[in-house]
Design a protein around this motif. Structure first.
Motif, PDB file in Angstrom:
ATOM      1  N   ARG A 237      11.483  12.665   8.733  1.00  9.00           N
ATOM      2  CA  ARG A 237      10.064  12.750   8.393  1.00  9.00           C
ATOM      3  C   ARG A 237       9.277  11.652   9.105  1.00  9.00           C
ATOM      4  NH1 ARG A 237       9.791  13.214   1.934  1.00  9.00           N
ATOM      5  NH2 ARG A 237       7.587  13.559   2.479  1.00  9.00           N
ATOM      6  N   PRO A 238       8.062  11.938   9.522  1.00 10.03           N
ATOM      7  CA  PRO A 238       7.252  10.919  10.203  1.00 10.03           C
ATOM      8  C   PRO A 238       6.821   9.832   9.220  1.00 10.03           C
ATOM      9  CG  PRO A 238       5.935  12.877   9.791  1.00 10.03           C
ATOM     10  CD  PRO A 238       7.349  13.214   9.397  1.00 10.03           C
ATOM     11  N   PRO A 239       6.461   8.655   9.725  1.00  8.55           N
ATOM     12  CA  PRO A 239       5.987   7.591   8.823  1.00  8.55           C
ATOM     13  C   PRO A 239       4.691   7.994   8.139  1.00  8.55           C
ATOM     14  CG  PRO A 239       5.620   6.993  11.119  1.00  8.55           C
ATOM     15  CD  PRO A 239       6.465   8.233  11.132  1.00  8.55           C
ATOM     16  N   ALA A 240       4.427   7.349   7.037  1.00  7.21           N
ATOM     17  CA  ALA A 240       3.233   7.671   6.257  1.00  7.21           C
ATOM     18  C   ALA A 240       1.971   7.457   7.089  1.00  7.21           C
ATOM     19  CB  ALA A 240       3.186   6.815   4.997  1.00  7.21           C
ATOM     20  N   TYR A 241       0.999   8.308   6.854  1.00  7.27           N
ATOM     21  CA  TYR A 241      -0.254   8.223   7.609  1.00  7.27           C
ATOM     22  C   TYR A 241      -1.090   7.053   7.100  1.00  7.27           C
ATOM     23  CZ  TYR A 241      -4.957   9.295   9.224  1.00  7.27           C
ATOM     24  OH  TYR A 241      -6.207   9.216   9.788  1.00  7.27           O
ATOM     25  N   GLN A 242      -1.621   6.287   8.031  1.00  6.64           N
ATOM     26  CA  GLN A 242      -2.521   5.182   7.695  1.00  6.64           C
ATOM     27  C   GLN A 242      -3.741   5.262   8.594  1.00  6.64           C
ATOM     28  OE1 GLN A 242      -0.829   1.239   7.388  1.00  6.64           O
ATOM     29  NE2 GLN A 242      -2.747   0.271   8.000  1.00  6.64           N
ATOM     30  N   PRO A 243      -4.913   5.381   8.022  1.00  2.00           N
ATOM     31  CA  PRO A 243      -6.115   5.490   8.858  1.00  2.00           C
ATOM     32  C   PRO A 243      -6.463   4.160   9.515  1.00  2.00           C
ATOM     33  CG  PRO A 243      -6.722   5.349   6.554  1.00  2.00           C
ATOM     34  CD  PRO A 243      -5.217   5.430   6.590  1.00  2.00           C
ATOM     35  N   ASP A 244      -7.291   4.249  10.523  1.00  3.47           N
ATOM     36  CA  ASP A 244      -7.829   3.053  11.168  1.00  3.47           C
ATOM     37  C   ASP A 244      -8.963   2.529  10.290  1.00  3.47           C
ATOM     38  OD1 ASP A 244      -8.733   1.053  12.761  1.00  3.47           O
ATOM     39  OD2 ASP A 244      -9.432   2.334  14.397  1.00  3.47           O
ATOM     40  N   PHE A 245      -8.689   1.448   9.558  1.00  5.12           N
ATOM     41  CA  PHE A 245      -9.668   0.969   8.588  1.00  5.12           C
ATOM     42  C   PHE A 245     -10.909   0.387   9.251  1.00  5.12           C
ATOM     43  CE2 PHE A 245      -5.879   1.053   5.884  1.00  5.12           C
ATOM     44  CZ  PHE A 245      -6.396   1.670   4.758  1.00  5.12           C
ATOM     45  N   THR A 246     -10.835   0.054  10.520  1.00  2.00           N
ATOM     46  CA  THR A 246     -12.040  -0.422  11.196  1.00  2.00           C
ATOM     47  C   THR A 246     -13.069   0.691  11.354  1.00  2.00           C
ATOM     48  OG1 THR A 246     -11.046   0.016  13.365  1.00  2.00           O
ATOM     49  CG2 THR A 246     -10.751  -2.182  12.425  1.00  2.00           C
ATOM     50  N   GLN A 247     -12.625   1.960  11.276  1.00  2.00           N
ATOM     51  CA  GLN A 247     -13.547   3.085  11.292  1.00  2.00           C
ATOM     52  C   GLN A 247     -14.044   3.434   9.890  1.00  2.00           C
ATOM     53  OE1 GLN A 247     -14.535   4.366  14.212  1.00  2.00           O
ATOM     54  NE2 GLN A 247     -13.161   2.929  15.255  1.00  2.00           N
ATOM     55  N   CYS A 248     -13.380   2.886   8.878  1.00  2.00           N
ATOM     56  CA  CYS A 248     -13.752   3.181   7.487  1.00  2.00           C
ATOM     57  C   CYS A 248     -14.760   2.189   6.936  1.00  2.00           C
ATOM     58  CB  CYS A 248     -12.507   3.185   6.599  1.00  2.00           C
ATOM     59  SG  CYS A 248     -11.236   4.358   7.079  1.00  2.00           S
ATOM     60  N   ALA A 249     -14.661   0.935   7.331  1.00  2.00           N
ATOM     61  CA  ALA A 249     -15.534  -0.115   6.802  1.00  2.00           C
ATOM     62  C   ALA A 249     -15.959  -1.027   7.940  1.00  2.00           C
ATOM     63  CB  ALA A 249     -14.830  -0.911   5.707  1.00  2.00           C
ATOM     64  N   ASP A 250     -17.122  -1.648   7.763  1.00  2.00           N
ATOM     65  CA  ASP A 250     -17.662  -2.544   8.786  1.00  2.00           C
ATOM     66  C   ASP A 250     -17.278  -3.995   8.550  1.00  2.00           C
ATOM     67  OD1 ASP A 250     -19.591  -0.610  10.302  1.00  2.00           O
ATOM     68  OD2 ASP A 250     -20.029  -0.287   8.176  1.00  2.00           O
ATOM     69  N   HIS A 251     -17.124  -4.388   7.292  1.00  2.00           N
ATOM     70  CA  HIS A 251     -16.751  -5.760   6.954  1.00  2.00           C
ATOM     71  C   HIS A 251     -15.646  -5.715   5.903  1.00  2.00           C
ATOM     72  CE1 HIS A 251     -20.238  -7.302   9.136  1.00  2.00           C
ATOM     73  NE2 HIS A 251     -20.981  -6.417   8.496  1.00  2.00           N
ATOM     74  N   PHE A 252     -14.793  -6.748   5.933  1.00  2.00           N
ATOM     75  CA  PHE A 252     -13.665  -6.825   5.009  1.00  2.00           C
ATOM     76  C   PHE A 252     -13.705  -8.179   4.301  1.00  2.00           C
ATOM     77  CE2 PHE A 252     -12.524  -3.794   8.228  1.00  2.00           C
ATOM     78  CZ  PHE A 252     -11.867  -2.786   7.538  1.00  2.00           C
ATOM     79  N   LEU A 253     -13.723  -8.120   2.978  1.00  2.00           N
ATOM     80  CA  LEU A 253     -13.706  -9.326   2.148  1.00  2.00           C
ATOM     81  C   LEU A 253     -12.315  -9.433   1.544  1.00  2.00           C
ATOM     82  CD1 LEU A 253     -17.086  -8.706   0.269  1.00  2.00           C
ATOM     83  CD2 LEU A 253     -16.734  -9.649   2.563  1.00  2.00           C
ATOM     84  N   ILE A 254     -11.488 -10.274   2.141  1.00  2.00           N
ATOM     85  CA  ILE A 254     -10.080 -10.373   1.765  1.00  2.00           C
ATOM     86  C   ILE A 254      -9.844 -11.705   1.067  1.00  2.00           C
ATOM     87  CG2 ILE A 254      -7.711 -10.338   2.632  1.00  2.00           C
ATOM     88  CD1 ILE A 254      -8.731  -8.711   4.991  1.00  2.00           C
ATOM     89  N   HIS A 255      -9.072 -11.660   0.015  1.00  2.00           N
ATOM     90  CA  HIS A 255      -8.764 -12.869  -0.752  1.00  2.00           C
ATOM     91  C   HIS A 255      -8.084 -13.905   0.137  1.00  2.00           C
ATOM     92  CE1 HIS A 255      -7.258 -15.658  -3.650  1.00  2.00           C
ATOM     93  NE2 HIS A 255      -6.009 -15.257  -3.525  1.00  2.00           N
ATOM     94  N   ALA A 256      -8.711 -15.069   0.278  1.00  2.00           N
ATOM     95  CA  ALA A 256      -8.182 -16.145   1.117  1.00  2.00           C
ATOM     96  C   ALA A 256      -7.172 -16.960   0.323  1.00  2.00           C
ATOM     97  CB  ALA A 256      -9.328 -17.030   1.627  1.00  2.00           C
ATOM     98  N   GLY A 257      -6.026 -16.368   0.048  1.00  2.00           N
ATOM     99  CA  GLY A 257      -5.011 -17.046  -0.742  1.00  2.00           C
ATOM    100  C   GLY A 257      -4.182 -18.035   0.037  1.00  2.00           C
ATOM    101  N   GLY A 258      -4.129 -17.900   1.341  1.00  2.00           N
ATOM    102  CA  GLY A 258      -3.332 -18.777   2.184  1.00  2.00           C
ATOM    103  C   GLY A 258      -3.143 -18.136   3.544  1.00  2.00           C
TER     104      GLY A 258
END
Length: 577
Positions: free
Chosen positions: A298-319
């Motif tokens: 089976r092929p690997p799971a599909y993952q979209p290009d998130f840069t086409q989904c959102a313009d900015h990403f607010l990611i938890h700066a845990g380290g």
């Protein structure tokens, strides 16, 4: 629909900034005398050097800094002082910025994982700001770093149950209560990573406020994997052999956090995917079904290009390691990860408020255009993960005081303590930073219609007297230290709510008190100097009085109570001159 009217983040004073290199050379012997072993200090030093945090940027309370305190103080009294300082500044700045009165708040939701006082932190804020008796106040404890995103789920549901309401959402972590005093390495990591920070946001579901709001909450979801023992026990607050409480991070934390975050993003992805990505997902499903039916690989799971989904990403700066793992999992380029790495560099791990610092950086240095999508991602102990999707209602830039030291300049990879993708010659490669900045300036500019304006938003606000740094900070150093329940001084607060006449009377009374309290010039000396000295002393008072009444005249009728408070602040400033 929940609308985000505005938000603020805690901006620590210069005295709270930690110069770790100076401490390493001069102050560590102070703590060694009080039981801090040399191995403990060296271990924290190694963690700090590899964490991606700058040596002289992130903040700690004075009672946790070796050069200002003979020994660290982690009792409830100092924890309460930190909570009032951080949350008090955030809320006061937010109310002043939006022109909202405390009596207008219908819902209050606060969060702090470790410090859970009695009365609760929500009750503390009700007492500090005088909220209404029927306000719905909730305090959430032990929720971890994900609460800055997961808490939006609760706020959205509370707003849905109360139409035409205003909600105040406050999130922070009190590092004083979580500071570890032992030698267990699993718990010492938090001492090196966690720093002071907090955020406050105003959300509403009033349709009439749509024109003044910044964002609309398009979607929010949460995932909790606490039913699995490894996920539940990978981050705990527990005592060591000597009885010192500390936050213990196990080796299972990265894998469990990635698994929980993967499930949360998988649920949010269909909400932001493009039509082309929907087609790609359908084709992938067909290939997967055919491979399964024919018993092929089976092929690997599909993952979209998130840069086409959102313009900015607010990611938890845990380290540094956490951000690199999220970057790899989401397949994001370095420029999309830059706001989170800059937040980690300048403010460290501020727990649940780190994503709001990232949003403040984007608004201050990059700008937001109308209809852009912003993905806010948080993960914390439990394990819990949350994803919120915001849609910008208008284009703007907002200069947050917490990022004023950057002067609106976008940061480049060479200015980070540790690079995202490229290995530079040193931790701060000045030459590479200059070349990157020049390359950024030489890049082709967008058409005039698409260019982001770096001027303040021109949309009308209820109150636009002065900036927080010019006015509200003048008395912030005193009022939050006032013990809860202490009555106002005689004459303080009189005339509030009486409109323009009451505010003008307060301003005149304040300026008059300043004139009466000002000491008379000394009799000794030449009499010719007295008129000049008196004129010089009257100048700042006259300027303050003129500015106060000018601001009061410009304020809208709906903002008179807020303008009255601003005039009070100016009067207090005049008294101190």
């Amino acid at each position: 629909m929940a609308l985000l009217v505005d938000f603020t983040v805690f901006n620590p004073d210069a005295g709270l900034r930690v110069d770790w290199e100076w401490h390493r050379q001069h102050s560590m012997t102070t703590w060694e005398k009080h039981g801090a072993s040399k191995e403990r200090i060296e271990f924290c030093d190694r963690i700090l050097r590899s964490s991606g945090i700058a040596d002289n940027s992130a903040a700690l309370p004075e009672w946790l800094q070796p050069d200002k305190s003979a020994e660290p103080k982690t009792d409830s009294v100092h924890s309460g002082r930190e909570a009032r300082m951080v949350q008090g500044q955030c809320i006061a700045e937010l109310l002043f910025k939006t022109g909202i009165e405390p009596e207008q708040v219908d819902i209050l939701v606060t969060n702090c994982s470790i410090y859970c006082p009695v009365p609760s932190m929500a009750s503390m804020l009700v007492n500090m700001f005088g909220l209404r008796e029927d306000v719905e106040a909730y305090h959430l404890g032990g929720m971890g770093c994900s609460m800055g995103v997961v808490g939006l789920n609760l706020v959205r549901d509370l707003l849905a149950a109360r139409p035409n309401s205003i909600a105040l959402f406050v999130t922070n972590e009190v590092v004083t209560a979580g500071f570890y005093l032992g030698d267990r390495k699993e718990a010492l990591v938090t001492n090196a990573l966690f720093r002071m920070g907090g955020a406050a946001a105003i959300l509403t579901n009033r349709p009439s406020w749509r024109l003044r709001a910044k964002y609309a909450l398009a979607h929010v979801n949460r995932v909790h994997t606490g039913r699995f023992p490894r996920a539940y026990s990978c981050l705990n607050l527990e005592p060591d052999e000597e009885g010192h409480n500390g936050i213990v991070l196990t080796k299972d934390l990265p894998s469990e956090a990635a698994l929980c975050l993967n499930k949360a993003i998988a649920r949010a992805a269909p909400r932001v995917m493009t039509w082309r990505q929907y087609g790609e997902a359908a084709a992938h499903f067909a290939r997967d079904f055919a491979a399964k039916a024919s018993r092929r690989e089976r092929p690997p799971a599909y993952q979209p290009d998130f840069t086409q989904c959102a313009d900015h990403f607010l990611i938890h700066a845990g380290g540094y390691a956490i951000l690199q793992a999220i970057k790899k999992g989401l397949r994001l380029p370095a420029e999309k990860m830059m706001p989170a790495f800059v937040t980690l560099r300048d403010y460290g791990n501020t727990s649940s408020s780190s994503t709001w610092y990232t949003l403040a950086y984007i608004e201050s240095c990059e700008g937001v255009r109308a209809n852009q999508k912003i993905m806010q991602i948080g993960v914390g102990g439990g394990m819990k993960a949350g994803v919120a999707i915001w849609r910008a209602l208008r284009g703007f830039t907002d200069a947050h005081p917490a990022w004023a030291h950057l002067g609106g300049r976008r940061q480049v990879e060479a200015q980070l303590p540790r690079p995202i993708t490229v290995d530079y010659e040193s931790r701060y490669d000045a030459r590479a930073a200059v070349e990157a900045q020049e390359k950024l300036r030489a890049a082709p500019r967008r058409p005039e219609a698409e260019r982001i304006s770096f001027e303040p938003a021109k949309e009308p606000r209820r109150l636009n007297v002065r900036s927080w740094r010019d006015v509200s900070r003048t008395d912030a150093g005193d009022w939050w230290r006032r013990p809860p329940g202490q009555p106002l001084a005689e004459g303080e607060g009189e005339g509030e709510g009486e409109g323009e006449r009451g505010a003008a009377a307060q301003a005149a009374a304040g300026v008059q008190r300043g004139a009466e309290a000002r000491p008379a010039p000394e009799a000794a000396g030449a009499e010719a100097e007295e008129p000049a000295a008196a004129a010089a002393a009257e100048a700042p008072l006259a300027a303050a009085e003129a500015g106060a009444f000018a601001a009061l005249e410009e304020a809208s009728p709906a903002a008179k109570p807020s303008a009255a408070r601003s005039v009070q602040v100016l009067a207090v400033a005049a008294d101190d001159m």
